[in-house]
Design a protein around this motif. Structure first.
Motif, short mmCIF file in Angstrom:
data_model
loop_
_atom_site.label_atom_id
_atom_site.label_comp_id
_atom_site.label_asym_id
_atom_site.label_seq_id
_atom_site.Cartn_x
_atom_site.Cartn_y
_atom_site.Cartn_z
N PRO A 68 0.84 -1.21 0.00
CA PRO A 68 0.00 0.00 0.00
C PRO A 68 0.87 1.25 0.00
O PRO A 68 1.95 1.28 0.59
CB PRO A 68 -0.80 -0.14 1.29
N GLN A 69 0.37 2.30 -0.65
CA GLN A 69 1.11 3.55 -0.74
C GLN A 69 0.64 4.59 0.27
O GLN A 69 1.37 5.52 0.59
CB GLN A 69 0.99 4.11 -2.16
N ASP A 70 -0.59 4.45 0.75
CA ASP A 70 -1.12 5.43 1.70
C ASP A 70 -2.18 4.76 2.56
O ASP A 70 -2.41 3.55 2.47
CB ASP A 70 -1.69 6.65 0.98
N GLY A 71 -2.82 5.56 3.41
CA GLY A 71 -3.81 5.02 4.32
C GLY A 71 -5.00 4.38 3.63
O GLY A 71 -5.52 3.36 4.08
N ASN A 72 -5.46 4.98 2.53
CA ASN A 72 -6.60 4.40 1.80
C ASN A 72 -6.24 3.05 1.21
O ASN A 72 -7.04 2.11 1.26
CB ASN A 72 -7.05 5.36 0.70
N ASP A 73 -5.03 2.96 0.65
CA ASP A 73 -4.57 1.67 0.12
C ASP A 73 -4.47 0.63 1.25
O ASP A 73 -4.84 -0.53 1.07
CB ASP A 73 -3.21 1.82 -0.56
N ALA A 74 -3.96 1.07 2.40
CA ALA A 74 -3.80 0.16 3.53
C ALA A 74 -5.15 -0.35 4.02
O ALA A 74 -5.29 -1.53 4.36
CB ALA A 74 -3.06 0.86 4.67
N LEU A 75 -6.16 0.53 4.03
CA LEU A 75 -7.49 0.12 4.46
C LEU A 75 -8.08 -0.90 3.51
O LEU A 75 -8.63 -1.93 3.94
CB LEU A 75 -8.40 1.35 4.55
N ARG A 76 -7.96 -0.65 2.20
CA ARG A 76 -8.50 -1.59 1.22
C ARG A 76 -7.78 -2.93 1.30
O ARG A 76 -8.42 -3.99 1.25
CB ARG A 76 -8.38 -0.99 -0.18
N LEU A 77 -6.46 -2.89 1.43
CA LEU A 77 -5.70 -4.13 1.49
C LEU A 77 -6.02 -4.90 2.77
O LEU A 77 -6.16 -6.12 2.75
CB LEU A 77 -4.20 -3.84 1.41
N ALA A 78 -6.15 -4.19 3.88
CA ALA A 78 -6.48 -4.85 5.14
C ALA A 78 -7.83 -5.55 5.05
O ALA A 78 -7.98 -6.70 5.52
CB ALA A 78 -6.47 -3.84 6.29
N ARG A 79 -8.81 -4.88 4.46
CA ARG A 79 -10.13 -5.50 4.29
C ARG A 79 -10.03 -6.78 3.47
O ARG A 79 -10.64 -7.80 3.81
CB ARG A 79 -11.09 -4.52 3.63
N ARG A 80 -9.28 -6.71 2.39
CA ARG A 80 -9.18 -7.88 1.52
C ARG A 80 -8.44 -9.02 2.20
O ARG A 80 -8.87 -10.19 2.13
CB ARG A 80 -8.47 -7.50 0.21
N LEU A 81 -7.33 -8.70 2.88
CA LEU A 81 -6.55 -9.74 3.54
C LEU A 81 -7.35 -10.40 4.66
O LEU A 81 -7.35 -11.63 4.79
CB LEU A 81 -5.26 -9.15 4.09
N LEU A 82 -8.04 -9.61 5.47
CA LEU A 82 -8.82 -10.17 6.56
C LEU A 82 -9.90 -11.11 6.03
O LEU A 82 -10.16 -12.17 6.60
CB LEU A 82 -9.44 -9.06 7.40
N ALA A 83 -10.54 -10.72 4.91
CA ALA A 83 -11.54 -11.58 4.29
C ALA A 83 -10.90 -12.87 3.77
O ALA A 83 -11.44 -13.97 3.95
CB ALA A 83 -12.25 -10.83 3.17
N ASP A 84 -9.72 -12.74 3.13
CA ASP A 84 -9.02 -13.91 2.61
C ASP A 84 -8.60 -14.85 3.74
O ASP A 84 -8.58 -16.07 3.57
CB ASP A 84 -7.80 -13.49 1.80
N TRP A 85 -8.22 -14.28 4.87
CA TRP A 85 -7.78 -15.10 6.00
C TRP A 85 -8.94 -15.74 6.77
O TRP A 85 -8.73 -16.61 7.60
CB TRP A 85 -6.96 -14.25 6.98
N GLY A 86 -10.15 -15.28 6.51
CA GLY A 86 -11.31 -15.82 7.22
C GLY A 86 -11.57 -15.17 8.56
O GLY A 86 -12.21 -15.77 9.43
#
Length: 274
Positions: free
Chosen positions: A128-146
């Motif tokens: 991620p390059q900034d806070g918005n990218d970090a938020l989107r990536l965190a949402r996706r990773l948490l969903a992928d991790w279950g």
């Protein structure tokens, strides 16, 4: 004609009863507000004697009774999450204290019996390059991790994302997961988490959370805090003597120096490490 008179009499009686009930309710509400204002004034005065001020916007919460909750440790869920983070080829090693270590080509994850989790691994995603990218990536990773984010709060601060969990509609103050993205495709993870639905035990009778008692206990400890800004009731995740996960009724007090937890039942300030 006679029936019309009876109906009119009944209407008058019902109206009088309603007026009486509304007046009685108004008196009770007024008395309760007076009692709360007097209690808050007393708390402010006693806090000032300990050198602590209470912010003008502070509103003393109402007392409430909260049940003590239990939650079973789910090793299958922990293993499934670790496999999603590291890959199915991750090796599992269990230590004597119940901590399970998962190691794979992407990195390592440690999951303790008390719900503490920490790890460092590659995500396989663009950094991620900034806070918005970090938020989107965190949402996706948490969903992928279950790891479900429903009924939880996800916030970011720069390249750091924090997930805060809840139970029974109330916050669990130390049930958090913090993801720190390193800007090169990796992430470090730490916090405390649990799976499954909390439940009450047969012997659980509930704990009375008194805001005034908790507040006065806190100010008497003479912490570094100089001003109290807010407080709310919720839970904290911990283990009992049998290593079973418990959700214990707890107050969170927000001050100018940070946040503190006070046990509702024992009226003790909790060590921040817990």
């Amino acid at each position: 004609m006679q029936w019309d008179k009876v109906k009119n009499v009944l209407i008058v009686i019902l109206a009088a009863v309603n007026v009486f009930l509304l007046a009685n309710l108004g008196i009770r509400i007024g008395q309760e507000q007076e009692r709360k204002a007097a209690l808050e004034d007393s708390v402010r005065t006693l806090a000032a004697e300990y050198g602590v001020t209470i912010a003008d916007a502070f509103d003393l919460p109402a007392d409430k009774s909260l049940p003590e909750l239990s939650i079973d440790r789910s090793r299958p869920d922990e293993e499934a999450v670790a496999a999603a983070m590291l890959g199915d080829d991750a090796e599992r090693t269990e230590q004597d204290d119940g901590t399970v270590v998962f190691e794979g080509a992407r990195g390592t994850v440690r999951w303790a019996a008390d719900g503490r989790v920490e790890g460092s691994f590659q995500t396989g995603a663009d950094a991620p390059q900034d806070g918005n990218d970090a938020l989107r990536l965190a949402r996706r990773l948490l969903a992928d991790w279950g790891i479900p984010i429903r009924d939880a709060q996800l916030d970011t601060d720069g390249l750091t994302a924090t997930l805060r969990g809840s139970a029974a509609g109330l916050p669990v103050f130390n049930r958090t997961l913090t993801l720190r993205f390193d800007g090169a495709g990796g992430v470090s993870l730490d916090g405390r988490w649990s799976f499954g639905t909390p439940y009450t035990t047969v012997r659980g009778s509930g704990v009375m959370c008194s805001a005034a008692d908790a507040l006065l206990e806190f100010v008497s400890r003479r912490t570094a805090a100089a001003e109290i800004r807010s407080m709310e009731a919720g839970y904290r995740l911990e283990t009992d003597s049998s290593r079973r996960l418990q959700l214990t009724p707890t107050w969170k007090i927000v001050t100018d120096f940070g946040e503190y937890l006070v046990d509702c039942d024992k009226k003790t300030v909790i060590d921040q490490k817990n």
